[in-house]
Design an enzyme around this catalytic site. Structure first.
Site, PDB file in Angstrom:
ATOM      1  N   GLU A  92       1.990 -34.480  23.255  1.00 55.06           N
ATOM      2  CA  GLU A  92       0.737 -34.545  22.616  1.00 55.06           C
ATOM      3  C   GLU A  92       0.796 -33.648  21.149  1.00 55.06           C
ATOM      4  OE1 GLU A  92      -1.783 -36.223  22.694  1.00 55.06           O
ATOM      5  OE2 GLU A  92      -1.339 -37.251  24.643  1.00 55.06           O
ATOM      6  N   GLU A 105      13.999 -32.343  43.351  1.00 55.95           N
ATOM      7  CA  GLU A 105      13.492 -30.808  43.018  1.00 55.95           C
ATOM      8  C   GLU A 105      14.408 -29.816  43.880  1.00 55.95           C
ATOM      9  OE1 GLU A 105       9.987 -29.948  46.312  1.00 55.95           O
ATOM     10  OE2 GLU A 105       9.496 -31.379  44.616  1.00 55.95           O
TER      11      GLU A 105
END
Length: 296
Positions: free
Chosen positions: A78, A109
């Site tokens: 954004e 992970e």
């Protein structure tokens, strides 16, 4: 870890009426937002240190796995359209690679090696700002990335939803939002994820404000990439300068779409004078406006 706890309060949740289930979910979301308030001083401190590094050309780096990694991507993507932050000055380190943004990658992970490699491959250095996000605060990939970044002199910011976790210990700026147990046990895409999103929104937006990409609450560095945003640009120039629509439109055209330059042109500066004023003040529109010659 509190985020993994099972709550007896919700053990019969699946038998409740739908409105009651939603009320419990909403209660959790509100408490997640409230959990961010104690972290405000830490967020402010992290942003203040980030600004001089970024002014020297540093990059914003988001590191995480699963939900946390995706929330980081959402925040970072954004920044270019909203604040015209350069695309090449954002780095995403996602456990499992880009494909993990859309689809879960099992065991990714847990890879310490991948976390280290992401920092090394991107040549992270002292001017960079690395933000590691992990609800548990124990994700090996994210911890390894922060440790390697710190060793290379980068600013390291850790965001966790559990206190006293390794993630918060290995970074220079620990940010804790203690959201506690989830309504659906262990589903950290809910309360923990909401708090992470809020923290990242606050952190990155404060950084952009301090980088002079906001003036009087307006997105003066915005990329006007469609008709709606081009109209918003015209309105902002009119609001700031109190000029008419035709003047604002002409100023934006003269400025090549650059909103700050257009504001100065609408105030009477030539394009060259406007650009010179902004350069003198490192893009700070408020200071550039004050620097314009006064007309009688």
């Amino acid at each position: 870890m509190a985020t993994e706890h099972f709550s007896t309060r919700f053990q019969d949740l699946d038998t409740w009426p739908s409105l009651d289930v939603l009320s419990a979910f909403l209660e959790g979301q509100l408490s997640a937002v409230a959990a961010v308030r104690p972290a405000l001083p830490a967020i402010a401190s992290a942003a203040e240190e980030a600004v001089p590094r970024l002014r020297r050309g540093g990059r914003l780096v988001y590191a995480g796995a699963g939900t946390s990694g995706r929330i980081g991507v959402q925040d970072g993507t954004e920044l270019p359209p909203t604040f015209n932050w350069p695309d090449d000055r954002i780095v995403y380190l996602i456990a499992g690679g880009e494909g993990a943004i859309m689809q879960a990658v099992e065991n990714a992970e847990d890879s310490v090696e991948d976390g280290i490699a992401g920092i090394r491959d991107n040549k992270i250095g002292p001017d960079d700002v690395v933000i590691g996000v992990a609800a548990s605060g124990r994700t090996p990939f994210t911890i390894a990335a922060l440790k390697e970044a710190a060793a290379r002199g980068a600013q390291t910011i850790g965001i966790s939803n559990n206190p006293d976790t390794p993630l918060l210990d290995v970074c220079s700026h620990p940010i804790l939002a203690d959201t506690g147990e989830e309504v659906v046990a262990g589903s950290t895409r809910m309360k923990a994820g909401t708090a992470q999103k809020v923290i990242l929104n606050l952190l990155s937006t404060l950084i952009m404000v301090r980088m002079d990409r906001v003036y009087r609450g307006l997105m003066v560095n915005m990329r006007a990439t469609n008709a709606k945003l081009r109209r918003r640009s015209e309105i902002m120039v009119m609001q700031i300068t109190d000029c008419d629509e035709a003047t604002a439109t002409d100023a934006i055209l003269e400025a090549g779409g650059d909103l700050k330059t257009a504001v100065l042109i609408a105030m009477g500066a030539s394009p060259a004078e406007a650009q010179a004023a902004l350069e003198r003040h490192d893009g700070n529109l408020r200071k550039a406006l004050a620097d314009l010659p006064k007309t009688s």
